[in-house]
Design a protein around this motif. Structure first.
Motif, PDB file in Angstrom:
ATOM      1  N   PHE A 170       0.255  -7.203  -5.175  1.00 38.38           N
ATOM      2  CA  PHE A 170      -1.369  -6.277  -5.539  1.00 38.38           C
ATOM      3  C   PHE A 170      -1.424  -5.548  -4.692  1.00 38.38           C
ATOM      4  CE2 PHE A 170      -1.502  -9.599  -2.183  1.00 38.38           C
ATOM      5  CZ  PHE A 170      -1.704  -9.656  -1.390  1.00 38.38           C
ATOM      6  N   ARG A 171      -2.842  -4.711  -4.698  1.00 31.76           N
ATOM      7  CA  ARG A 171      -3.594  -3.800  -3.667  1.00 31.76           C
ATOM      8  C   ARG A 171      -4.994  -3.732  -3.876  1.00 31.76           C
ATOM      9  NH1 ARG A 171      -2.778   2.092  -5.590  1.00 31.76           N
ATOM     10  NH2 ARG A 171      -2.742   3.645  -3.605  1.00 31.76           N
ATOM     11  N   HIS A 172      -5.248  -3.595  -3.204  1.00 30.35           N
ATOM     12  CA  HIS A 172      -6.885  -3.344  -2.093  1.00 30.35           C
ATOM     13  C   HIS A 172      -7.697  -2.590  -3.671  1.00 30.35           C
ATOM     14  CE1 HIS A 172     -11.085  -2.980  -0.994  1.00 30.35           C
ATOM     15  NE2 HIS A 172     -10.823  -3.596   0.076  1.00 30.35           N
ATOM     16  N   PRO A 173      -8.539  -3.239  -4.375  1.00 27.97           N
ATOM     17  CA  PRO A 173      -9.403  -2.720  -5.130  1.00 27.97           C
ATOM     18  C   PRO A 173     -10.018  -1.793  -5.520  1.00 27.97           C
ATOM     19  CG  PRO A 173     -10.113  -4.963  -4.729  1.00 27.97           C
ATOM     20  CD  PRO A 173      -9.162  -5.365  -3.275  1.00 27.97           C
ATOM     21  N   THR A 174     -10.304  -1.115  -3.957  1.00 25.73           N
ATOM     22  CA  THR A 174     -11.080   0.285  -3.817  1.00 25.73           C
ATOM     23  C   THR A 174      -9.735   1.221  -4.159  1.00 25.73           C
ATOM     24  OG1 THR A 174     -12.501  -0.166  -2.609  1.00 25.73           O
ATOM     25  CG2 THR A 174     -12.285   2.081  -1.856  1.00 25.73           C
ATOM     26  N   ALA A 175      -8.708   1.134  -3.143  1.00 21.20           N
ATOM     27  CA  ALA A 175      -7.961   1.773  -3.661  1.00 21.20           C
ATOM     28  C   ALA A 175      -7.489   1.827  -5.099  1.00 21.20           C
ATOM     29  CB  ALA A 175      -6.692   1.005  -2.684  1.00 21.20           C
ATOM     30  N   SER A 229      -0.505  -1.314  -8.316  1.00 18.87           N
ATOM     31  CA  SER A 229      -0.836  -1.916  -7.123  1.00 18.87           C
ATOM     32  C   SER A 229       0.286  -1.674  -6.783  1.00 18.87           C
ATOM     33  CB  SER A 229      -1.132  -3.016  -7.694  1.00 18.87           C
ATOM     34  OG  SER A 229      -2.187  -2.678  -8.165  1.00 18.87           O
ATOM     35  N   GLY A 230       1.287  -1.088  -7.041  1.00 16.76           N
ATOM     36  CA  GLY A 230       3.034  -1.126  -6.001  1.00 16.76           C
ATOM     37  C   GLY A 230       3.796  -1.928  -7.011  1.00 16.76           C
ATOM     38  N   THR A 231       3.696  -1.514  -8.449  1.00 18.87           N
ATOM     39  CA  THR A 231       4.759  -1.972  -9.073  1.00 18.87           C
ATOM     40  C   THR A 231       5.978  -1.586  -8.683  1.00 18.87           C
ATOM     41  OG1 THR A 231       3.691  -1.211 -11.114  1.00 18.87           O
ATOM     42  CG2 THR A 231       3.628  -3.689 -10.951  1.00 18.87           C
ATOM     43  N   SER A 232       5.913   0.064  -8.989  1.00 21.30           N
ATOM     44  CA  SER A 232       7.023   1.038  -9.501  1.00 21.30           C
ATOM     45  C   SER A 232       7.110   0.628  -7.918  1.00 21.30           C
ATOM     46  CB  SER A 232       6.530   2.635  -9.172  1.00 21.30           C
ATOM     47  OG  SER A 232       5.364   1.938 -10.954  1.00 21.30           O
ATOM     48  N   SER A 262      -7.725   5.415  -7.408  1.00 21.82           N
ATOM     49  CA  SER A 262      -6.411   6.145  -7.918  1.00 21.82           C
ATOM     50  C   SER A 262      -6.631   6.051  -8.953  1.00 21.82           C
ATOM     51  CB  SER A 262      -5.131   5.066  -7.652  1.00 21.82           C
ATOM     52  OG  SER A 262      -4.149   5.246  -8.210  1.00 21.82           O
ATOM     53  N   LEU A 263      -6.977   5.280 -10.123  1.00 21.89           N
ATOM     54  CA  LEU A 263      -7.727   5.437 -11.822  1.00 21.89           C
ATOM     55  C   LEU A 263      -8.429   5.988 -11.570  1.00 21.89           C
ATOM     56  CD1 LEU A 263      -7.841   1.559 -12.466  1.00 21.89           C
ATOM     57  CD2 LEU A 263      -6.154   3.353 -13.624  1.00 21.89           C
ATOM     58  N   LEU A 264      -9.574   6.246 -11.266  1.00 16.98           N
ATOM     59  CA  LEU A 264     -10.636   7.872 -10.678  1.00 16.98           C
ATOM     60  C   LEU A 264      -9.749   8.704 -10.809  1.00 16.98           C
ATOM     61  CD1 LEU A 264     -13.332   8.373 -10.692  1.00 16.98           C
ATOM     62  CD2 LEU A 264     -12.802   8.616  -8.290  1.00 16.98           C
ATOM     63  N   GLN A 265      -8.470   8.650 -10.502  1.00 19.72           N
ATOM     64  CA  GLN A 265      -7.679  10.280 -10.224  1.00 19.72           C
ATOM     65  C   GLN A 265      -6.672  10.118 -11.614  1.00 19.72           C
ATOM     66  OE1 GLN A 265      -6.071  11.737  -6.913  1.00 19.72           O
ATOM     67  NE2 GLN A 265      -4.124  12.290  -7.862  1.00 19.72           N
ATOM     68  N   HIS A 305      -3.950   6.034  -1.813  1.00 27.10           N
ATOM     69  CA  HIS A 305      -5.018   5.751  -2.186  1.00 27.10           C
ATOM     70  C   HIS A 305      -4.781   4.374  -0.987  1.00 27.10           C
ATOM     71  CE1 HIS A 305      -5.912   8.611  -4.375  1.00 27.10           C
ATOM     72  NE2 HIS A 305      -4.574   8.584  -5.882  1.00 27.10           N
ATOM     73  N   HIS A 306      -5.637   4.742  -0.004  1.00 26.54           N
ATOM     74  CA  HIS A 306      -5.695   3.423   0.983  1.00 26.54           C
ATOM     75  C   HIS A 306      -6.505   2.414   0.339  1.00 26.54           C
ATOM     76  CE1 HIS A 306      -1.803   5.280   2.825  1.00 26.54           C
ATOM     77  NE2 HIS A 306      -2.531   6.035   3.309  1.00 26.54           N
ATOM     78  N   GLY A 307      -7.938   2.721  -0.029  1.00 25.14           N
ATOM     79  CA  GLY A 307      -9.007   2.072  -0.375  1.00 25.14           C
ATOM     80  C   GLY A 307      -9.820   2.180   0.896  1.00 25.14           C
ATOM     81  N   ARG A 308     -10.810   1.867   0.688  1.00 30.06           N
ATOM     82  CA  ARG A 308     -11.832   1.814   2.231  1.00 30.06           C
ATOM     83  C   ARG A 308     -12.884   0.886   2.337  1.00 30.06           C
ATOM     84  NH1 ARG A 308     -13.174   6.954   0.071  1.00 30.06           N
ATOM     85  NH2 ARG A 308     -14.544   6.721  -1.417  1.00 30.06           N
TER      86      ARG A 308
END
Length: 230
Positions: free
Chosen positions: A123-128, A15-18, A132-135, A206-209
């Protein structure tokens, strides 16, 4: 800055913490010995391994894990001693901090030793996040959304408690950079360098749809966080 004024970066995995921690490091935040290269993050996750290992141990002792958040988290004395040793290793004369996503699940124990932290959230869009977690972990969307909800409910609860700045990893670079500069100034850091080497489009593969249907609770929480950040 004393140990009680540490900067704690809060946010879920992927979610962008890094990115946020790396950008703040470029602005002068001391992160200590952190990972600077990882298989799923070319610039490293900027995490102190000792903090990650301790958070993992605390979660295991409470019957959970990073992907199975326990209902309640309690720290024992040996874990507190390890925590205090980690904190003592950071300098008191510099602005220092740490980032580790599990901290959203274990934060109460850290607050015992850091009662007045300067928190920053992302935070980040849930779909993104789900993509990312799928990959990375082969998680089904249902599990990813449930994790997103569990972590970000905690993020919202801590924001309501401390009212710290929150940034959105979905924002375009100019908006992200503008908010980042405000956060750095609030923390007493230097202006982040323009064209930060850490925030690039490559870190947001992963930008999220946005059109994908989300569970109602997930969508509502995302909209709430978006309003807070905006």
């Amino acid at each position: 800055m004393s140990p009680s004024k540490a900067v704690v970066v809060l946010g879920m995995h992927r979610s962008g913490t890094s990115c946020l921690a790396g950008c703040l490091e470029e602005a002068g935040l001391y992160l200590g010995p952190v990972n600077t290269k990882a298989p799923h993050n070319a610039r490293g996750n900027r995490e102190n391994r000792a903090i990650m290992d301790l958070n993992d141990e605390v979660l295991r002792a409470n019957g959970g894990a990073w992907d199975r958040p326990p209902a309640a988290v309690r720290w024992d004395e040996s874990q507190r001693r390890r925590r205090d040793g980690i904190i003592a290793a950071y300098p008191t004369h510099d602005i220092w901090g740490f980032k580790e996503p599990r901290t959203l699940l274990t934060l109460e124990g850290w607050l015992e030793a850091l009662p007045m932290p300067s928190c920053v959230g992302t935070f980040r869009h849930p779909t993104a996040v789900a993509e990312s977690l799928l990959q990375r972990n082969k998680f089904a969307p249902e599990k990813a959304y449930a994790l997103w909800l569990a972590y970000n409910r905690r993020l919202l609860a801590y924001w309501e408690r401390f009212r710290f700045p929150i940034i959105c990893f979905d924002w375009e670079p100019p908006q992200y950079a503008e908010r980042l500069a405000k956060i750095a100034g609030k923390l007493g850091l230097a202006d982040p360098p323009r064209g930060s080497s850490f925030f690039t489009s490559a870190l947001r593969r992963h930008h999220g749809r946005m059109e994908r249907e989300l569970p109602a609770e997930v969508r509502a929480l995302y909209e709430t966080l978006w309003e807070i950040a905006s």
